[in-house]
Scaffold this active site. Sequence first.
Site, short mmCIF file in Angstrom:
data_model
loop_
_atom_site.label_atom_id
_atom_site.label_comp_id
_atom_site.label_asym_id
_atom_site.label_seq_id
_atom_site.Cartn_x
_atom_site.Cartn_y
_atom_site.Cartn_z
N ASP A 407 1.16 -0.76 0.30
CA ASP A 407 0.10 -0.72 -0.21
C ASP A 407 1.03 1.32 0.28
O ASP A 407 2.52 1.45 0.41
CB ASP A 407 -0.84 -0.34 0.91
CG ASP A 407 -1.98 0.86 1.08
OD1 ASP A 407 -2.63 1.68 0.07
OD2 ASP A 407 -2.05 1.89 2.43
N THR A 409 -0.34 5.08 1.11
CA THR A 409 -0.47 6.06 2.16
C THR A 409 -0.50 5.20 3.65
O THR A 409 -0.90 3.70 4.06
CB THR A 409 -2.46 6.11 2.75
OG1 THR A 409 -2.01 6.53 1.10
CG2 THR A 409 -2.21 7.36 3.29
N GLY A 682 -5.29 3.28 -3.64
CA GLY A 682 -6.40 4.39 -4.15
C GLY A 682 -6.22 5.62 -4.66
O GLY A 682 -7.49 6.38 -5.25
#
Length: 1123
Positions: A407, A409, A682
Site C-alpha cells: 500500500d 498511504t 487508491g
Amino acid sequence: MTCCILTTCVGEENWVDSRTIYIGHKEPPPGTEAFIQQRFPDNRIVSSKYTFWNFIPKNMFEQFRRVANFYFLIIFLVQLIIDTPTSPVTSGLPLFFVITVTAIKQGYEDWLRHKADNAVNQCPVHVVHHGKVVRKQSRKLRVGDVVLVKEDEAFPCDLILLSSSRDDGTCFVTTASLDGESSHKTYYAVQETKAYNAEKEVDTIHATIECEQPQPDLYKFVGRINIYMTNEPVARPLGSENLLLRGATLKNTEYIYAVAIYTGMETKMALNYQSKSQKRSAVEKSMNAYLVVYLCILISKALINTALKYVWQSDPNKDEPFYNQKTEAERQRHLIRAFTDFLAFMVLFNYIIPVSMYVTVEMQKFLGSYFIMWDDEMFDEELGERAVVNTSDLNEELGQVEYVFTDKTGTLTENNMEFIECCVDGHVYVPHAICNGQVMPGAAGMDMIDSSPGPAAREHEELFFRALCLCHTVQVKEEDTVDGIKHGIHQGKSTSFYISSSPDEVALVEGMKRLGFTYLRLKDGRMEILNREDEVEKFDLLEVLTFDSVRRRMSVIVRASTGEVYLFCKGADSSIFPRVISGKVDQVRARVEQNAVEGLRTLCVAYRSLNPEQYEEVFQQLNRAKLALQDRDKQLAEAYDLIEKDLILLGATAVEDRLQEKAADTIESLHKAGIKVWVLTGDKMETAAATCYASKLFHRNTQILELTTKRTEEQSLHDVLFELSRTVLRQHGGMTRDTFSELSGDCTDYGLIIDGATLSAVMRPGQEGSNSGNYKEKFLEICRNCSAVLCCRMAPLQKAQIVKLIKASEEHPITLAIGDGANDVSMILEAHVGIGIMGKEGRQAVRNSDYAIPKFKHLKKMLLVHGHYYYIRISELVQYFFYKNVCFIFPQFLYQFFCGFSQQPLYDTAYLTLYNISFTSLPILLYSLMEQHINMDILKKDPCLYRDIAKNSLLRWPTFIYWTILGVYDAIVMFFGAYFLFDNTTFTSNGQMFGNWTFGTLVFTVLVFTVTFKLALDTHYWTWINHFIIWGSLIFFVVFSLLWGGIIWPFLNYQRMYYVFMQMLSSGPAWLSIILLITASLLPDVVKKVIWRTLWPTTTERIQTDDHTSCKYFASCQSRTCR
C-alpha cells in the site's frame, strides 16, 4: 439459538436474517406484529477448545488427523497384533512422546484460555431491573437487559445506546482493543430515548429492536427501533453509530444506559476471533512430497524383502530344516504369511520416516519466531512497538518472496498529513507563506484572504473555508492530555485539539484555522465555527453522508443561521469533477494535477444550495434508505448518488504525506534482491507516481508504460496491450526480466502504471474481440518484464485480485502483501505472506496479518536477514533428517541379505527408539535455530545474496536426490566396511568372537558419529552452545551405551546388549575401523564441496571465503600490532 419473524405458515418457522429484541424484556403492546418467543445464548465467552471431559478424546482425534501420527499409530498397532522383529516400544515410545508433549502444550494453552474466560465471565455488570440497578456476573447477562456502564469501563457485550450523561445523548468510546484506534469515537443515542438518564426513567422505555443477525464486520450494523411510548409507534433507524461493541471502553462520559443485543459468542469481538484460513509454506509442501517418496521407498523395500524371502525359502532345506518342520496347516497359509511378512518388513524399515522430524520442525518454527520479536533493530521507539509474529508457520517463506505488494498511504508514507495549500477558483493560498504565488514573509493567513481579488471571489473563498470547517467528522477535545500525550492547537492559548479517524481531515481543519476559520465544536446538533472577524457562526447539522472507498467522497447537509440549506461535498477529483455543473473547473484541475505531480494528496470541494422542497425530498430518500433492514448499504449508496449531483466547484486542497524513513532504501534493496515491488493504492495516478519516484520504485531513466483509462479511450484495450507487449519484448528479446537482469544490467528499465478501471477491463472474463481470452496473459507478460508496477485508483477487492492473479500465474511465485489499513486486509489475507504495519489507520491489518512490523523499513531486515536465515536453516533441517534416516535404515535393509530375510533387526531396541529422539535430535535443532552461514551485516549490505536462495533452490529435487545418494553411500560404507572387518571373527585380543549385536553396535556407533560430524562440517557459526550440544550429544551416546550394556537392569526379561559395547571398545581394530569408516563416509562430501567451491562457487560461497580470509588477515594484523 437465533430468533425469527413468524410467518403465516402454520406449525412451521420461517427463518430470516433478522432478530427482534424486547428492551427490558417487555413485550410489545397488543395489536402490533407478532413475534415468536426468542432464545439467545447467554453472555458466556468461550475461547477454550476443550473441557475436562472431552480433552483426551478430542485432542487425540485432532492429533491423529495428522497423516504422520496416524501412520505411526498403524505401525504401532501392527507391532502389537503380529509377531514383528522389533518391540512395539520402538514405535510406541517416540509416538507416545510426541503425542504427550503436544497434548501437554495444547492442554496448558487451553487452561490459560479457561482462566482468562473465567476472569471475563465472572466480571460484575450493572443491570437495570424493575427501576433499580443490580449487580450480576457478566456471563448471566441476557439479550434485552438494560445495562449501566460507567466511565472507563469496558462494554460487557454489544449494546445499542439509549441515553448518556451528556445532554446531547452522545458518548465517547475508544476501540483500541478491537482495531487499535486510540482516538475517541463519538456514538449517538436514539433521539426518543436520550432524555431518559435515570434508572426509573430508563425502566419505563417500551420498545423493540429489529436488527440483522450477528456478523463479524466491526463497522457495519443495520437495524431499527420501534418505540411504543406514544399513541403512534415510532420507527427510527439504527446504524453502526449507535452500536457499542464488546471490548470497547467508555471515555469522557460519566455513564450510559444501553440495551444488550448480541451476547457471548455472538458479539462481533467473539466472531472476529475465528481463525483465518491456514497458509502452507513452500518448504512444507516440499517436505510432504519427500515424505511420499520415502513412503514409496519404504513399501518397495518391504515388497523386495518379502519377495526375496520366499525366493530364499523356495529351497526346502532352508525353509524346513529337520528340527523345525511345518504342519500341513502352516504350509497352506501362504497368502496370510506373505502379508504378515510384508507388515513385519514395513515395521522394520518404518524408521526411514521419522515422527520426530515433525516435532523438531514445529519447535524450530515456534522458537525461531522469537528472534524476530527480540530483534532490537525492529523496535520502534516512537510507537514503543516491536515486531509481532501472529503465525510461525511461514518463517521460511520470508526467504522465498518474489513479489511484494505494498500500500502507499501509511505504508510507504507516514500517514502524517500536513496542510500545504488550497486553491479557490484558481487563487492559491499557502498559510503564513505565499499568496497567489507571491512570497509574503511574516504575512498572516488573514492578510492573504484580504488580498484576494474582488468581493465575489472573496465570498466564494469564505464559502470554501466554511465548507472545509463543516464537511468532516472531526471531534474537538478540551483535555490537556490523552493517554499521557500533550495536545494543543495554540501553544499557550488553547488546550483544545482535533481528533479524527482520518489524518487528512485533521490536517484540513487545522489548515483552515491557520487561514482564519476555526472549527470550534459540535454541540446539540449544531456545528460552531469562528470566522476571521472572531464571530461565532452556527450551522445546524442535518445529515452526514459518510465517506466510503467506493464513492471516494463525503458530504454534509447543514442549515445556516439565515435559514439557507447547503450540501457541502469533498472528495477525490475523479469523483467530484463528473458531478460538477459550474465553477472554474479548468483552473482547479490544472492546480490539482500540478500538486499531484509533486506528490501531494489532493481533494476537491464543491457545494449545492437546497431549497425547502429539495431538502424535504433528500430527507425522505435518506430516511427510507436508513430504515431498510435489507440491502441498506445498497439503498444508501443509491440515495447518495441521487443527492450528490449538480454541484458547484469551489476549489481544491493539497496535503503532504511525507515518505517514511528509509522507505526508498528498503525498496532499492528489495530490487537488488530480485524482488519485484508493486504499489497498490487508491490514490490518483500523479500523486502515486510522484511517491514512486521519491521512494526509488521508479528511477529517472525508467521508461513509464501507461495502461490507463485515458489511453484506452484513445485506443482499444486490445491494441494498447499488444503495443505495450511488443515494446517490452522488443527490448528483452522474449526473455523475462528476471533472466535478462542476470545477463546484463544495461537493459531498459520499464515501469507500468495501471488504474482500477482498466484493471477491471483486463480481468473481465468475456471481453469482445478475437483475442479477448489473452488479456490476462498479455498483462502478466508485460508485468513480468517491468521492474516495477504501480496500480492506482484501486478498490480493496481489486488489490486482492491482483495478488491472486500473480499467485496463479505460470511460475506460481511467492507473494507478500504489506499494508496498514482495513482496505489492505483482503490482499494481506490473499498473499502467501501478509504483513501489517502498525500505522494510524487502526489495527485491522495487524490483526489479520501473519507478521506485524512498526515501519516499512523493517521489511528489509525481515526478508533479507531473518527470511534468509530461516530458509537456510529449515532447508538443512529437512534434508539432514532424511539423510540421517537413510543412513540409519539402509544398513538394516542390507542386513536382511545376510540373515535369510528373517526380519532380524540390526540394532538394539534402545538404539532404534532413541536414535531420532535423543542421539541426533538436539544438534540439528540447535543448528536450525542459530546457524548464520553469512554475517548479518553482509546480508543487509549485499541484498543480491537473497537471489541465491530464490525459488526454493535448496529444496529442489536434485539437492534432495544428492542428500539421499549421500545417505545410501554412507550406509553402504558403514555396513560393508564393518562386514569386511568382521571377516576375521576372532576380532578381540583374547580370541573371543564378536556376535551380531556387536556388529550392529559397531555400525550404529559409526552412524551416530558420522551424521553428527556431517552436521558439524556444515556449521559455519560456532558458539559455546554449539560445542556443548554437538560434542555433548556424542558423549551422551557413549555414556548411555556404557550404562545400558554395563548394568544388569532388573526390569528387562533379557539383556542381549550386556557388555557388548565395552567388549567392542576393548578391541583395537574396532577403534581403527570406527575412525576409518567415519573418514570414508565423510570424505566424498568434503571433496565434492571443495571442488564445487573452487570451480563453480555461488555468490554466498565466494563471500564466505572472502569473509574467512579477511578475518584471518585481520587476526594476523592484530597479532603483529601486539608484537
